[in-house]
Write an enzyme that holds these catalytic residues in place. Sequence first.
Site, PDB file in Angstrom:
ATOM      1  N   MET A 174       0.827  -1.202   0.000  1.00  0.00           N
ATOM      2  CA  MET A 174       0.000   0.000   0.000  1.00  0.00           C
ATOM      3  C   MET A 174       0.863   1.253   0.000  1.00  0.00           C
ATOM      4  SD  MET A 174      -3.507  -0.638   0.629  1.00  0.00           S
ATOM      5  CE  MET A 174      -3.394  -1.092  -1.047  1.00  0.00           C
ATOM      6  N   ASN A 239      16.950   3.425   6.352  1.00  0.00           N
ATOM      7  CA  ASN A 239      15.988   3.282   7.444  1.00  0.00           C
ATOM      8  C   ASN A 239      15.450   4.665   7.799  1.00  0.00           C
ATOM      9  OD1 ASN A 239      14.978   3.035  10.294  1.00  0.00           O
ATOM     10  ND2 ASN A 239      15.568   0.912   9.904  1.00  0.00           N
ATOM     11  N   ALA A 263       4.529  -0.262  10.404  1.00  0.00           N
ATOM     12  CA  ALA A 263       4.762  -0.129  11.844  1.00  0.00           C
ATOM     13  C   ALA A 263       3.655  -0.773  12.684  1.00  0.00           C
ATOM     14  CB  ALA A 263       4.870   1.357  12.198  1.00  0.00           C
ATOM     15  N   CYS A 407     -12.352   4.718  -7.106  1.00  0.00           N
ATOM     16  CA  CYS A 407     -13.031   5.999  -7.265  1.00  0.00           C
ATOM     17  C   CYS A 407     -13.837   6.291  -6.000  1.00  0.00           C
ATOM     18  CB  CYS A 407     -13.959   5.913  -8.479  1.00  0.00           C
ATOM     19  SG  CYS A 407     -14.358   7.494  -9.158  1.00  0.00           S
ATOM     20  N   GLY A 489      -4.620  -2.706   9.392  1.00  0.00           N
ATOM     21  CA  GLY A 489      -4.070  -1.347   9.343  1.00  0.00           C
ATOM     22  C   GLY A 489      -3.174  -1.028  10.509  1.00  0.00           C
TER      23      GLY A 489
HETATM   24  P1  NAD Z   1       4.213  -3.563   3.392  1.00  0.00           P
HETATM   25  O1  NAD Z   1       4.660  -4.447   4.483  1.00  0.00           O
HETATM   26  O2  NAD Z   1       3.880  -4.145   2.068  1.00  0.00           O
HETATM   27  O3  NAD Z   1       5.285  -2.398   3.147  1.00  0.00           O
HETATM   28  C1  NAD Z   1       5.881  -1.656   4.187  1.00  0.00           C
HETATM   29  C2  NAD Z   1       7.277  -1.257   3.763  1.00  0.00           C
HETATM   30  O4  NAD Z   1       7.925  -0.570   4.839  1.00  0.00           O
HETATM   31  C3  NAD Z   1       8.155  -2.457   3.445  1.00  0.00           C
HETATM   32  O5  NAD Z   1       8.572  -2.370   2.106  1.00  0.00           O
HETATM   33  C4  NAD Z   1       9.301  -2.385   4.435  1.00  0.00           C
HETATM   34  O6  NAD Z   1      10.529  -2.808   3.908  1.00  0.00           O
HETATM   35  C5  NAD Z   1       9.313  -0.908   4.799  1.00  0.00           C
HETATM   36  N1  NAD Z   1       9.912  -0.617   6.107  1.00  0.00           N
HETATM   37  C6  NAD Z   1       9.667  -1.232   7.297  1.00  0.00           C
HETATM   38  N2  NAD Z   1      10.363  -0.648   8.284  1.00  0.00           N
HETATM   39  C7  NAD Z   1      11.079   0.355   7.721  1.00  0.00           C
HETATM   40  C8  NAD Z   1      11.971   1.332   8.238  1.00  0.00           C
HETATM   41  N3  NAD Z   1      12.249   1.398   9.531  1.00  0.00           N
HETATM   42  N4  NAD Z   1      12.522   2.230   7.365  1.00  0.00           N
HETATM   43  C9  NAD Z   1      12.242   2.180   6.031  1.00  0.00           C
HETATM   44  N5  NAD Z   1      11.402   1.261   5.497  1.00  0.00           N
HETATM   45  C10 NAD Z   1      10.813   0.376   6.336  1.00  0.00           C
HETATM   46  O7  NAD Z   1       2.964  -2.775   3.993  1.00  0.00           O
HETATM   47  P2  NAD Z   1       1.972  -1.808   3.206  1.00  0.00           P
HETATM   48  O8  NAD Z   1       0.880  -2.578   2.589  1.00  0.00           O
HETATM   49  O9  NAD Z   1       2.759  -0.909   2.358  1.00  0.00           O
HETATM   50  O10 NAD Z   1       1.348  -1.013   4.428  1.00  0.00           O
HETATM   51  C11 NAD Z   1       2.186  -0.142   5.175  1.00  0.00           C
HETATM   52  C12 NAD Z   1       1.469   0.388   6.396  1.00  0.00           C
HETATM   53  O11 NAD Z   1       0.412   1.269   6.019  1.00  0.00           O
HETATM   54  C13 NAD Z   1       0.830  -0.702   7.230  1.00  0.00           C
HETATM   55  O12 NAD Z   1       0.992  -0.407   8.585  1.00  0.00           O
HETATM   56  C14 NAD Z   1      -0.603  -0.637   6.825  1.00  0.00           C
HETATM   57  O13 NAD Z   1      -1.440  -1.158   7.807  1.00  0.00           O
HETATM   58  C15 NAD Z   1      -0.787   0.845   6.631  1.00  0.00           C
HETATM   59  N6  NAD Z   1      -1.867   1.184   5.717  1.00  0.00           N
HETATM   60  C16 NAD Z   1      -2.362   2.454   5.735  1.00  0.00           C
HETATM   61  C17 NAD Z   1      -3.400   2.786   4.875  1.00  0.00           C
HETATM   62  C18 NAD Z   1      -3.961   4.175   4.817  1.00  0.00           C
HETATM   63  O14 NAD Z   1      -4.879   4.438   4.088  1.00  0.00           O
HETATM   64  N7  NAD Z   1      -3.408   5.116   5.489  1.00  0.00           N
HETATM   65  C19 NAD Z   1      -3.943   1.851   4.016  1.00  0.00           C
HETATM   66  C20 NAD Z   1      -3.386   0.593   3.989  1.00  0.00           C
HETATM   67  C21 NAD Z   1      -2.341   0.270   4.823  1.00  0.00           C
END
Ligand code: NAD
Length: 553
Positions: A174, A239, A263, A407, A489
């Site tokens: 995401m 990082n 996170a 959409c 999430g």
């Molecule tokens: P994912 O696990 O596919 O990707 C997360 C990325 O973060 C990974 O590529 C990982 O390598 C990277 N990462 C982890 N720790 C890191 C660090 N300390 N420094 C740099 N990179 C780091 O997850 P995702 O599907 O991309 O979702 C990410 C987060 O967003 C999740 O917590 C999810 O629940 C949340 N999320 C938010 C929304 C929204 O609308 N705001 C929607 C969906 C998901």
Amino acid sequence: MKITTNIRAPRGNTLTCKGWTQEAAMRMLMNNLDPEVAENPDELIVYGGIGRAARNWESYKQIIASLKKLENDETLLIQSGKPVAVFRTHEHSPRVLIANSNLVPAWATWDHFYELEDRDLMMYGQMTAGSWIYIGAQGILQGTYLSFVEAGKKVFGTADLRGKFILTGGMGGMSGAQPLAGKMAGAVILVVEVDRTRIERKIKEGYCDYLVETVDEAIALVDKLRNQKEPASIGLVGNCADVNRELLNRGIIPDFVTDQTSAHDPINGYVPNGMTFEEALELRKTDVKTYERRAKETMAEHVRTMLAFQEAGAEVFDYGNNIRAYAKEMGVTNAFDFPGFVPAYIRPLFCEGKGPFRWAALSGDPEDIYKTDALAKEMFAEDEGLVNWIDMAQKMVKWQGLPARICWLGYGDRHRFALKVNEMVANGELSAPIVFGRDHLDSGSVASPNRETEGMLDGSDAVSDWPILNALVNTASGASWVSVHHGGGVGMGYSQHAGQVLVADGSELAAEKIARVLVSDPGMGVARHADAGYDIAVKTAKNKGVHIPMLKD
Ligand code: NAD
């Protein structure tokens, strides 16, 4: 058992199940695991840390076999990614009912979840992973774009972010939408990602423009592009906690700072600093307790840097991954000084029942989506933002798996649009049925006090009756499949949420269901926010006729 062949949903209009609803559920489950769509299909991981589509490969195989045999008056039950029963129900009932990752509240911790997962009793369904309506990064793209645009309007009074600098983290399932969304909004966006391969993948998919290895390179490129007012996206291997600190030390303050690393999961998501990425992966395997502590310490440092950016004048917001809660647990007492993106920018949309509505073409033919794009532009021509969005999406979004479109439509518009699409399926304008669904991150389908329901007007942030009512009314209204999840999430203990998907196969029965489900589902969002006292929701309910018994005149 491991299935090594690449999974790809069947295309075209030939049924392999006993009805289009079962066929759609099967194709969308397969689509979730298509290597073009899923982050790690070999492990059944779709996105969001360890968000899975099925518990294990045996379960996956059995789900597919059950869907193929399922009659049009039967319902398949899925418990945390495992098919557990089939019952005779009704042709108006959902064909699949899904409950993923639900734990009794006092047991709802990652520790207990992982204990059960080790014993093969549970899986983590995230939101659309375990409910089979993930459509790749486009699924969050419009929402991310809208958040950046709203943040721009708030700070600079304009939706055009040309020459502005966004700093964020994460380029996974995401979070990988961030680079393109920032660029669509006109900004220069720097995304810090610890896993090089994730940036490479986003470049291949057309979601990111540049990959850089050092902070020096990143700064030079950001400066150059900002000066030229050229919208662009840059992935920096590193990082977040380290890169953010380094930027602060050099006095570089972006216009906007956020973060979407995984996170929500301090064990199988977030990556600690002070070691290489490879060392972190090894530590995760050999000493999980130390890994968890180090990950949470890094989150605390990460949030401290975000607070420092805020102090220095940047617009800082949490992007829905619960990083503030873990930082607070680790002693950052003011972690919640910066807001979440929902109260900051998105809640007014939720009050109108708007949220990440999406549809996918079961034919696999992009032409079907282009035809629905044209319909949306014609039906909602007065909505300039929506029309622009579709134009931009057509230009910039590459298909992942089955062609799909996101959409943000609201109450009153979703069912009108879907009914027209159903007619287009019936008269052969579209070459096969369309599935309509949405994220669980929607206006009336989630209780998540650190995200969607943060800071509700009446303090009802943690009341999870709403998502449960949402799933019940969608079941009663005849959605094709309905899901109730926990922990999506933001992680275990922090959220409960529900999803629904509806198939438009051109039949009269589908039209009846659309007219019920796509009214009551966004209607729940209007009712939930009206109940909490939001004026926009109260007005929407009155103007559009949402029946709320205790609404005052
Ligand atoms: P994912 O696990 O596919 O990707 C997360 C990325 O973060 C990974 O590529 C990982 O390598 C990277 N990462 C982890 N720790 C890191 C660090 N300390 N420094 C740099 N990179 C780091 O997850 P995702 O599907 O991309 O979702 C990410 C987060 O967003 C999740 O917590 C999810 O629940 C949340 N999320 C938010 C929304 C929204 O609308 N705001 C929607 C969906 C998901």
